[in-house]
Scaffold this active site. Structure first.
Site, short mmCIF file in Angstrom:
data_model
loop_
_atom_site.label_atom_id
_atom_site.label_comp_id
_atom_site.label_asym_id
_atom_site.label_seq_id
_atom_site.Cartn_x
_atom_site.Cartn_y
_atom_site.Cartn_z
N SER A 28 0.81 -1.21 0.00
CA SER A 28 0.00 0.00 0.00
C SER A 28 0.85 1.26 0.00
CB SER A 28 -0.91 0.02 1.24
OG SER A 28 -0.13 0.02 2.42
N HIS B 137 -3.04 -3.92 -5.58
CA HIS B 137 -3.34 -3.44 -4.24
C HIS B 137 -4.84 -3.50 -3.93
CE1 HIS B 137 -3.63 0.07 -1.20
NE2 HIS B 137 -3.45 -1.07 -0.57
N GLU C 31 -6.15 -1.45 -7.05
CA GLU C 31 -5.21 -0.64 -7.83
C GLU C 31 -4.21 -1.55 -8.53
OE1 GLU C 31 -5.03 3.41 -5.12
OE2 GLU C 31 -3.82 1.69 -4.50
N ASN D 155 -4.59 6.18 -1.33
CA ASN D 155 -3.88 6.74 -0.18
C ASN D 155 -3.31 8.12 -0.46
OD1 ASN D 155 -4.33 4.75 1.75
ND2 ASN D 155 -2.67 3.48 0.98
#
Length: 506
Positions: free
Chosen positions: A121, A142, A154, A192
């Site tokens: 991540s 991800h 992702e 993120n």
């Protein structure tokens, strides 16, 4: 449908690894689950089996489907047992040396055609692949926890990743019932990275003494429609997870001011106030329920002063109509009388600045946030300045609460709460597009599915007006002198010519 990857190896039997194993087996792949602790592998398999049994009880899977799924999920005792896999997905601890050593050991055991994927991540996909002989066969894949419920994944290309590998992983994600988004190998990838604005700006607001945790959470839920306020969200995630991500993205971008973390979370992390899972974070929890004080009732004011509205106020016509509907006595002169409650409605500027620029008596001046159409918001937000008289504060609060709508009164702030949080979110998202980290469409998808925002950040910018967002940023930069608020070229150019933030150049 025959799965793209018939045989899948999962390395790491934690929550993420077993979640990926569950959906891969449900999609028809034969799955080998491996962990260095064999007892953890057995426990993970038993947990997944139990999940399938529960799905059967709820009628989401029938008995035959559960039996078939269980027959496809196996435990591997050694890394060598994964030799026949078409795809290996790693979901181990977030430490670069652990991942690089693992893949270097795996690569020698596998077929040259095997695709290797990391569920990292926060680490660089390119850096993890650096020791591999076949980096073209390596990519980021991800997922988000809990994997069966969080439907976005992702797909991240390293510098040497083959385009066909990313295409295959994206297609496989769809077979797993997930929505793939393509990201460049940059810190935080999409979700993120895009999520940096919400919590960090809210923390900055608290650090300035503008409002407390609960007030900020209420404002952002009621004015914008977030399901959880930023402090509720950090309590749910846990500061042992969220603060390191803040620091990681900040440092990987070489101390970019837009991502600056807060000493507030650093201190609470050091003090063990991690959030809901330990019973105390920004809120205290009893039986898993946050203990939040009720808002005080609006003040009672016997004699309401007349109200004068600045000619520079945002949505001035709407504000005047609102005041009329609330029964206010409105002054229409070019300047307020000596008795008038004075209202300003700036974008980005603080109330002090407006009082000085417009030569108003600061003792009688308050601001109201009019970025959001009053008809669509469940809360009104007023801001005082350091000189605002208590009687004027009470009068403004009582007036704005006359129709029963919730009212928050905060201290002076450039951009109130909503303006500065929305502008920060939109600005970071715009700069992600400017950097070509992902497409605007994938960014919107990733954020709505991965973060649960009421809409994507670019759509949010379009809703509130790119020119308005730009004005908030420019004026906040003036108030605070912080490069954190400098507008992204993507936002500045599209705002200047009236173009949608979702518009991609040919």
């Amino acid at each position: 449908m025959k799965p793209i990857f018939l045989n899948v190896g999962i390395v790491g039997a934690g929550a993420m690894g077993r979640g990926i194993a569950q959906i891969a087996a449900q999609a028809g792949s034969t799955v080998l689950l491996f962990d260095m602790q064999i007892e953890a592998t057995r426990a993970a398999q038993a947990t997944v089996f139990l999940q399938w049994d529960k799905l059967c009880e709820k009628g989401r899977l029938d008995a035959a489907q559960v039996s078939a799924c269980k027959s496809r999920l196996h435990c591997a005792d050694t890394l060598g047992a994964l030799v026949g896999c078409d795809l290996i997905v790693e979901a181990v601890v977030e430490r670069l040396e652990v991942k690089t050593n693992l893949f270097a050991e795996l690569e020698d055991k596998l077929s040259p055609s095997t695709v290797l994927a990391t569920n990292t991540s926060s680490l660089s996909v390119t850096a993890i692949a650096a020791r591999l002989k076949r980096p073209a066969q390596f990519a980021g894949f991800h997922f988000f926890n809990p994997v069966p419920l969080m439907k976005v994944v992702e797909v991240i290309a390293g510098l040497k990743t083959s385009a066909s590998v990313c295409s295959d992983l994206a297609a496989y994600a769809k077979q797993l019932g997930h929505t793939p988004v393509q990201a460049q190998d940059t810190p935080g990838f999409i979700v993120n990275h895009a999520g940096r604005g919400y919590g960090t700006e809210a923390l900055r607001i608290v650090s300035e003494g503008i409002a407390d945790f609960a007030t900020i959470d209420r404002i952002l839920k009621d004015q914008i429609g977030f399901k959880l306020g930023p402090f509720e969200l950090m309590d749910l995630t846990g500061l042992d997870v969220s603060h390191p991500v803040m620091e990681s993205v900040y440092h990987q971008y070489y101390e970019e001011p837009r991502y600056r973390p807060s000493v507030i979370t650093a201190q609470r992390l050091a003090g063990g106030m991690l959030g809901k899972k330990v019973g105390e974070g920004f809120y205290r929890y009893e039986d898993g329920v946050a203990q939040i004080s009720l808002e005080p009732a609006p003040p009672q004011v016997d004699e309401m002063p007349p109200v004068w509205v600045s000619p520079r106020a945002v949505r001035r016509a709407e504000l005047l109509l609102l005041l009329k509907n609330l029964g206010a006595k409105i002054e229409t002169g070019s300047a307020p009388s000596e008795l008038a409650l004075t209202l300003v409605a700036p974008l980005g500027f603080d109330i002090t600045t407006m009082a000085v620029v417009e030569r108003l008596d600061p003792a009688r001046t308050l601001g109201i946030d009019m970025l959001v159409d009053d008809a669509t918001t469940r809360r009104r937000v007023l801001a005082t300045n350091p000189a605002t008289r208590p009687d004027m504060r009470r009068a403004a609060h009582a007036l704005m609460a006359r129709d029963g709508k919730a009212v928050s009164v905060i201290r002076d702030s450039g951009g109130f709460v909503t303006q500065r949080v929305v502008a920060t979110i939109v600005n970071i998202a715009s700069d992600m597009c400017q950097q070509n980290i992902c497409s605007p469409a994938d960014l919107e998808t990733a954020v709505t599915l991965g973060l649960g925002y009421p809409m994507g950040p670019l759509a949010m910018g379009n809703l509130h007006g790119p020119t308005n967002v730009l004005e908030v940023l420019f004026n906040m930069q003036t108030v605070y002198g912080d490069p954190r608020y400098r507008p992204s070229p993507w936002l500045r150019r599209r705002g200047a010519i009236g173009l949608s933030l979702l518009h991609e150049e040919e």
